[in-house]
Design a protein around this motif. Structure first.
Motif: not given
Ligand SMILES: CC(C)(COP(=O)(O)OP(=O)(O)OC[C@H]1O[C@@H](n2cnc3c(N)ncnc32)[C@H](O)[C@@H]1OP(=O)(O)O)[C@@H](O)C(=O)NCCC(=O)NCCS
Length: 161
Positions: A11-12, A50-51, A55-58, A64-67
């Motif tokens: 998704d990045w 945000w680290g 897999s996204g922010p840690t 973090l959700l994606v639609l």
């Protein structure tokens, strides 16, 4: 029907493009150099502040959700965190970004994501949901107000030249 799922490494590019677009819209009234600086720094800021991992922010209690659309295309995202209010001491759910890809807007999907944020606050047993919105973002403000959000504090800035 759109589907809400967790962020994935693939998704990045879509996430970053939409997050940049949203940030730049918030900076609409800022000088061009501020916009350029934001666009140049944002990917790195996500990593350092945000680290960010594949897999996204840690950092902290970020989620973090994606639609995604029926065919699995990235259609928007909802990035949430928890924040302690300095004055009351209460911890609330903080929506860092909610955004829908332009071609999917005005179908009720932004509302769907914000309803998910409210649900998330309930699940986490937090008493409120907060966010910051550009004063001139009439579409977003209308949505939040319809959902029962109230403006409590207003940020004001004076440019020093
Ligand atoms: C703000 C945003 C998330 C709303 O998502 P959306 O899917 O377009 O909105 P929805 O279809 O769920 O509509 C929800 C409400 O928003 C408002 N709205 C949506 N489209 C609108 C439009 N074109 N004009 C005016 N109001 C509009 C309405 O109040 C609408 O409720 P209604 O349909 O009952 O009248 C989306 O427009 C977006 O991604 N904008 C760019 C990024 C952004 O500004 N994010 C918010 C940062 S704080």
């Amino acid at each position: 029907m759109p589907r809400i799922r967790s962020y994935r490494p693939a998704d990045w590019d879509s996430f970053l493009a939409l997050d940049l677009e949203t940030g730049l819209a918030t900076l609409r009234q800022s000088p061009q150099e501020e916009k350029d600086s934001f666009a140049a720094r944002w990917a790195e800021t996500l990593k350092t502040s945000w680290g960010w991992t594949d897999s996204g922010p840690t950092k902290d209690k970020s989620s973090l959700l994606v639609l995604e659309d029926d065919d699995g295309s990235f259609a928007g995202h909802l990035w949430m965190n928890e924040e302690a209010d300095a004055l009351s001491g209460a911890t609330r759910l903080w929506v860092l970004t909610v955004a829908i890809v332009a071609k999917y807007r005005s179908r009720g999907w932004g509302r769907l994501l914000m309803e998910r944020a409210v649900e998330e606050a309930r699940t986490r047993k937090l008493g409120s949901v907060g966010l910051s919105v550009g004063a001139d973002n009439v579409v977003a403000r209308k949505l939040y107000e319809e959902m029962g959000f109230e403006a409590t504090r207003l940020s004001m800035f004076k440019r020093i030249r």
